[in-house]
Design a protein around this motif. Sequence first.
Motif, PDB file in Angstrom:
ATOM      1  N   ASP A 865       0.832  -1.196   0.000  1.00  0.00           N
ATOM      2  CA  ASP A 865       0.000   0.000   0.000  1.00  0.00           C
ATOM      3  C   ASP A 865       0.867   1.247   0.000  1.00  0.00           C
ATOM      4  OD1 ASP A 865      -2.197   1.605  -0.016  1.00  0.00           O
ATOM      5  OD2 ASP A 865      -2.591   1.454   2.135  1.00  0.00           O
ATOM      6  N   PHE A 866       1.778   1.329  -0.985  1.00  0.00           N
ATOM      7  CA  PHE A 866       2.743   2.423  -1.123  1.00  0.00           C
ATOM      8  C   PHE A 866       3.537   2.616   0.168  1.00  0.00           C
ATOM      9  CE2 PHE A 866       4.210   6.840  -1.931  1.00  0.00           C
ATOM     10  CZ  PHE A 866       4.841   6.596  -3.135  1.00  0.00           C
ATOM     11  N   PHE A 867       4.042   1.495   0.686  1.00  0.00           N
ATOM     12  CA  PHE A 867       4.944   1.439   1.840  1.00  0.00           C
ATOM     13  C   PHE A 867       4.278   1.852   3.147  1.00  0.00           C
ATOM     14  CE2 PHE A 867       7.652   2.473  -1.899  1.00  0.00           C
ATOM     15  CZ  PHE A 867       8.279   1.243  -1.990  1.00  0.00           C
ATOM     16  N   ASN A 868       2.925   1.943   3.166  1.00  0.00           N
ATOM     17  CA  ASN A 868       2.261   2.211   4.438  1.00  0.00           C
ATOM     18  C   ASN A 868       2.227   0.970   5.313  1.00  0.00           C
ATOM     19  OD1 ASN A 868       1.441   5.020   4.331  1.00  0.00           O
ATOM     20  ND2 ASN A 868       0.192   4.414   2.564  1.00  0.00           N
ATOM     21  N   TYR A 929      19.359  12.197   6.648  1.00  0.00           N
ATOM     22  CA  TYR A 929      19.791  11.689   7.957  1.00  0.00           C
ATOM     23  C   TYR A 929      18.603  11.318   8.844  1.00  0.00           C
ATOM     24  CZ  TYR A 929      24.535  13.294   6.808  1.00  0.00           C
ATOM     25  OH  TYR A 929      25.745  13.477   6.214  1.00  0.00           O
ATOM     26  N   ASP A 930      17.448  11.954   8.614  1.00  0.00           N
ATOM     27  CA  ASP A 930      16.269  11.627   9.426  1.00  0.00           C
ATOM     28  C   ASP A 930      15.767  10.218   9.159  1.00  0.00           C
ATOM     29  OD1 ASP A 930      16.233  14.053  10.691  1.00  0.00           O
ATOM     30  OD2 ASP A 930      14.849  14.988   9.257  1.00  0.00           O
ATOM     31  N   TYR A 931      16.248   9.582   8.050  1.00  0.00           N
ATOM     32  CA  TYR A 931      15.790   8.233   7.719  1.00  0.00           C
ATOM     33  C   TYR A 931      16.720   7.161   8.299  1.00  0.00           C
ATOM     34  CZ  TYR A 931      13.180  10.898   4.226  1.00  0.00           C
ATOM     35  OH  TYR A 931      12.365  11.808   3.600  1.00  0.00           O
ATOM     36  N   ILE A 932      17.791   7.551   8.983  1.00  0.00           N
ATOM     37  CA  ILE A 932      18.745   6.594   9.561  1.00  0.00           C
ATOM     38  C   ILE A 932      18.329   6.288  10.995  1.00  0.00           C
ATOM     39  CG2 ILE A 932      21.166   6.179  10.138  1.00  0.00           C
ATOM     40  CD1 ILE A 932      21.941   8.145   7.955  1.00  0.00           C
ATOM     41  N   TRP A 933      18.192   5.005  11.299  1.00  0.00           N
ATOM     42  CA  TRP A 933      17.832   4.618  12.665  1.00  0.00           C
ATOM     43  C   TRP A 933      18.962   3.859  13.368  1.00  0.00           C
ATOM     44  CZ3 TRP A 933      15.763   2.397   8.273  1.00  0.00           C
ATOM     45  CH2 TRP A 933      16.048   1.049   8.064  1.00  0.00           C
ATOM     46  N   ASP A 934      19.968   3.463  12.628  1.00  0.00           N
ATOM     47  CA  ASP A 934      21.092   2.755  13.241  1.00  0.00           C
ATOM     48  C   ASP A 934      22.038   3.787  13.875  1.00  0.00           C
ATOM     49  OD1 ASP A 934      23.949   1.494  13.130  1.00  0.00           O
ATOM     50  OD2 ASP A 934      22.568  -0.185  12.970  1.00  0.00           O
ATOM     51  N   GLN A 963      17.263  11.837  19.058  1.00  0.00           N
ATOM     52  CA  GLN A 963      15.840  11.528  19.133  1.00  0.00           C
ATOM     53  C   GLN A 963      15.587  10.409  20.134  1.00  0.00           C
ATOM     54  OE1 GLN A 963      13.792  11.785  15.092  1.00  0.00           O
ATOM     55  NE2 GLN A 963      15.942  11.502  14.494  1.00  0.00           N
ATOM     56  N   THR A 964      14.607  10.636  21.012  1.00  0.00           N
ATOM     57  CA  THR A 964      14.376   9.717  22.139  1.00  0.00           C
ATOM     58  C   THR A 964      14.007   8.321  21.679  1.00  0.00           C
ATOM     59  OG1 THR A 964      12.072  10.494  22.222  1.00  0.00           O
ATOM     60  CG2 THR A 964      13.679  11.593  23.666  1.00  0.00           C
ATOM     61  N   GLU A 965      13.338   8.193  20.541  1.00  0.00           N
ATOM     62  CA  GLU A 965      12.892   6.863  20.106  1.00  0.00           C
ATOM     63  C   GLU A 965      14.044   5.979  19.640  1.00  0.00           C
ATOM     64  OE1 GLU A 965      10.089   7.629  17.094  1.00  0.00           O
ATOM     65  OE2 GLU A 965      11.496   8.662  15.779  1.00  0.00           O
ATOM     66  N   LEU A 966      15.253   6.600  19.436  1.00  0.00           N
ATOM     67  CA  LEU A 966      16.413   5.807  19.045  1.00  0.00           C
ATOM     68  C   LEU A 966      17.290   5.425  20.233  1.00  0.00           C
ATOM     69  CD1 LEU A 966      17.550   7.625  15.766  1.00  0.00           C
ATOM     70  CD2 LEU A 966      16.064   5.642  16.013  1.00  0.00           C
ATOM     71  N   GLN A 980      10.669   1.076  11.504  1.00  0.00           N
ATOM     72  CA  GLN A 980       9.639   0.892  10.485  1.00  0.00           C
ATOM     73  C   GLN A 980       9.146   2.233   9.940  1.00  0.00           C
ATOM     74  OE1 GLN A 980       8.950  -2.017   9.186  1.00  0.00           O
ATOM     75  NE2 GLN A 980       7.645  -0.987   7.688  1.00  0.00           N
ATOM     76  N   ARG A 981       9.000   3.229  10.822  1.00  0.00           N
ATOM     77  CA  ARG A 981       8.572   4.560  10.379  1.00  0.00           C
ATOM     78  C   ARG A 981       9.585   5.175   9.425  1.00  0.00           C
ATOM     79  NH1 ARG A 981       8.033   8.255  15.107  1.00  0.00           N
ATOM     80  NH2 ARG A 981       7.714   9.767  13.428  1.00  0.00           N
ATOM     81  N   ARG A 982      10.857   5.018   9.720  1.00  0.00           N
ATOM     82  CA  ARG A 982      11.894   5.598   8.872  1.00  0.00           C
ATOM     83  C   ARG A 982      12.003   4.843   7.543  1.00  0.00           C
ATOM     84  NH1 ARG A 982      12.630   7.016  13.795  1.00  0.00           N
ATOM     85  NH2 ARG A 982      13.853   8.871  14.400  1.00  0.00           N
ATOM     86  N   LYS A 983      11.823   3.529   7.602  1.00  0.00           N
ATOM     87  CA  LYS A 983      11.802   2.760   6.351  1.00  0.00           C
ATOM     88  C   LYS A 983      10.688   3.261   5.435  1.00  0.00           C
ATOM     89  CE  LYS A 983      13.620  -1.778   7.763  1.00  0.00           C
ATOM     90  NZ  LYS A 983      13.271  -3.207   7.912  1.00  0.00           N
ATOM     91  N   LYS A 984       9.505   3.439   6.009  1.00  0.00           N
ATOM     92  CA  LYS A 984       8.349   3.878   5.231  1.00  0.00           C
ATOM     93  C   LYS A 984       8.620   5.229   4.579  1.00  0.00           C
ATOM     94  CE  LYS A 984       3.910   6.066   6.147  1.00  0.00           C
ATOM     95  NZ  LYS A 984       2.929   6.408   7.180  1.00  0.00           N
ATOM     96  N   LYS A 985       9.089   6.202   5.358  1.00  0.00           N
ATOM     97  CA  LYS A 985       9.318   7.546   4.812  1.00  0.00           C
ATOM     98  C   LYS A 985      10.423   7.540   3.756  1.00  0.00           C
ATOM     99  CE  LYS A 985       7.697  10.140   8.850  1.00  0.00           C
ATOM    100  NZ  LYS A 985       8.066  11.092   9.933  1.00  0.00           N
TER     101      LYS A 985
END
Length: 995
Positions: A865-868, A929-934, A963-966, A980-985
């Motif tokens: 669904d378009f990466f949703n 850089y906002d898409y990097i979670w590692d 960012q607190t979620e990381l 998953q949120r960063r992968k989607k975006k």
Amino acid sequence: MSAEAADREAATSSRPCTPPQTSWFEFLLEEALLEQHLQKPSPDPPPVQLIVQFLEQASKPSVNEQNQVQPPPDNKRNRILKLLALKVAAHLKWDLDVLEKSLSVPVLNMLLNELLCISKVPQGTKHVDVDLASLPPTTAMAILLYNRWAIRTIVQSSFPVKQVKPGPPQLNVMNQMQQEKELTDNILKVLKEQAADSILVLEGALKLNKDLYVHTIRTLDLLAMEPGMVNGETESSTAGLKISAEEIQCQVCYDLGAVYFQQGSTNAAVHEKAKEMFFKTKELIAKNGSSSLHFIIDEERLAGYCQACGVLTSSSDDTSQQATPYSQIHRCMKSGNYQDIVKIFLEDNLTLSLPVQFRQSVLRELFQKAQQGNDALDEVCFKVCVCNTVCDVLQGRTVDVQFCQLFLKPSKEKIDFLLEVCSKSLNLENASEALKRKMAAFLKNLCLGLEDLQLVFMISSHELFIKLLKDDERKLLIDQMRKRSPRINLCTKPVASFYDIPASASVNIGQLEHQLILSVDPWRIRQILIELHGMTSERQFWTISNKWEVPNVYGNVILGIKDSLTRDLVYILMAKGLHCCAIKDFVHAKQLFAACLELVTEFSPKLRQVMLNEMLLLDIYTHEAGPGASGERPPSDLISRVRGYLEMRVPDIPLRQVIAEECVAFLLNWCENEYLTMQVPLPLVQTNPYVKLGQLLAATCKELPGPKESRRTAKDLWEVVVQICSVSNQHKRGNDGRVSLIKHRESTLGIMYRSELLSFIRKLREPLVLTTILSLFVKLHNVREDIVNDIAAEHISIWPSSIPNLQSVDFEAVAVTVKELVSYALTINANNHFWLIIQADIYFATNQYSAALHYYLQAGAVCSDFFNKMVPPDVYTDQVIKRMIKCCSLLNCHTQVAILCQFLREVDYKTAFKALQEQNSHDAMDSYYDYIWDVTILEYLTYLHHKRGETDKRQIAIKAIGQTELNASNPEDVLQLAAQRRKKKFLQAMAKLYF
């Protein structure tokens, strides 16, 4: 001494006569360029002629010690000469107008091919298959220049050329001219064969919204250096002469418009495209100004094209154009508003402004449209013909024969309209006596030609008739009509009062043959043939049209019918029915076949079965084009008839292979696998290759997915396809005694040819069947030893992993088949992610990385669904992610590489760190850089920017880490959600970039 002369003397004296470390040719080039720049008159040839000299020197064949002519050697001298020719063209800014005026087609072809070569255009790849957006700017510009020249040369060759008067004959000059003419003709032949591809390349260039660069003398010098000295400058986006995107579009639109205009004489739709291109060219010139273009467009010629295409440049012209009857009629013809044409003609009967030739041409065009099957135009044709006839009467011309033919069967409606036209075409108050007498004579003769007294009364009682004819004339007309014999029925033959000379028999036969060709009504066809055979018994009327084609297996039986009328009727009914099937006019085809079946049932059981078979094929076509297209299952009666055909054992019945082919494809498409696997008679499998292929496909699909021991049918299907794709080798001894190997592309060893197999597969629509045959060909493609990049496919593990005799398989044909099958499969379902992955792998294997990324991303988008949602792991496997990483790396999108390294099951830090070290990146870099979670990658980015002194980018990386979620102390589900949120975006951003 003037200042200009002083500057010239200083410039020439400051340069040594023989510069060091350069060749004589380079010195000659520099001298010529300098002379042109200083505008000093010189007896030397102009710079453009140096191209001819340099290329002629470089293309001279060499002679070896045995006095044998050899091709030009690829040595340093010839490379320098070719480079000098390119430098002259670069000095002229690659202006095709200048080059085409001064250079012949062979020389310019050689020059542009050298430009393609030095611009590193991928060899062995068609230009139409190359993604221009992913190429370096100078490479893309070289491809555009070549294809623009190709199109311009084709257009120029279509113009008439004035023959030059030959001088005194000189044998060597004549031979040279003949050789150049033959070479030019050969090049033009190749260019015309590739014209469609060149047009597609230029149409693709219109979608490019970026500036391109063309080679200059400096960039050509850089390319000529040693590879280690260039430092990648010519591959960057700033090397060379910048050509803006709008200038490129302006030139491409003009060239496309010219070639569309050339093709528009036979295709009105292409003519409209030419109009659109020229209009866009005018807009771009008006927007940018012609002086800003590096390549000048001939605006006078453009204006001529625009005028020819009907492109209007101002509102005043537009108003005047709309006011003319010509433009109104033209618009009505294009839009299909035919009733307005009748109104225009009726109004013009008062003004008489339209020439008679124009009126007749409009009527002819309407008749042609009506004869092509548009029955609604019959009434319009009659009305326009009546308007023309009344106009002819008022201007003293004879009545046209078309009016007489249309009035053979008069009716109340026809008489009403005729009287209406006569009344509106003659203003009784202002009309001259001569006009009134002409109209009165016309109405009088019309009454004399009518047999129906009611229709005569309609005319004689009309107000116009009463005003035009005196009492004595009306009484005389009534007496003449009373004297006529009531036994003569004038409705059955042409009206005698119009034409006293009867038509000859040959004219009548020709008219009937014309009607026979056009008619699709079986009873009308029968009636015409009866009339024709009554006129002559010597003609074979089934031969009058070369469009009537009947398969040879049927033709031999039909032509054996003794009665000539029956033979003609059966042949024509079948030929017309088959033609209607081919153009998908199934309603008329059914009528024709039904009439033919009824006819042959009386005397030929063999032809009766033939017609039943053809009607079965017609019913299959009708269902597949109608209810079947929306997924509705066929009725059980049709399935039973298909089975009955396959099991039919009637001797001596001529059969068409296509019927069996369509029947097997029909059963596969509607999942009748049980019947194909278990119930088909064994003799049928052994004698019909399509039934055998269908049985193996059905059995393989039925077992999917299954254990390895149940894959014997898959192995059987594999062996059949391998044999079809094998080449038969033959050894032949030549005149010199050597034995050479001959390969035959189409093997006769298999149950059918590869082209027949491909044609059969194109009839399949069931996804599982298509997936099965596609995975087989993908596995066959991957088996070859020299394969570098495997193609992935669903169910690929069911096929054998090796072939005993690899040399016998035509892998080139296999690769072409895979591409064609994937393209066809995606027309059936463009959202099948497994097929999209195969398409992406094909582009990846052929180094078209931008296109590969497009399909990799599309495969992920359609199943999420378009990466949703999360992309299933069996779609984005580690292999797919690694290929996406390589695509981004080769496109210099290094930040995207680092982000994709996180998608792997085990993060590839080595590749990610190496990519981040690259400074020449073509992607958005720090905005990603906002898409990097590692956190490890973010920490490395912080260190890297600190080391480089890039404070702003370091702060962006620190902000991303903070960012607190990381936070590593977060629960695993929180970290997974953040990833998953960063992968989607990120994937959505990539999709917007490559879609």
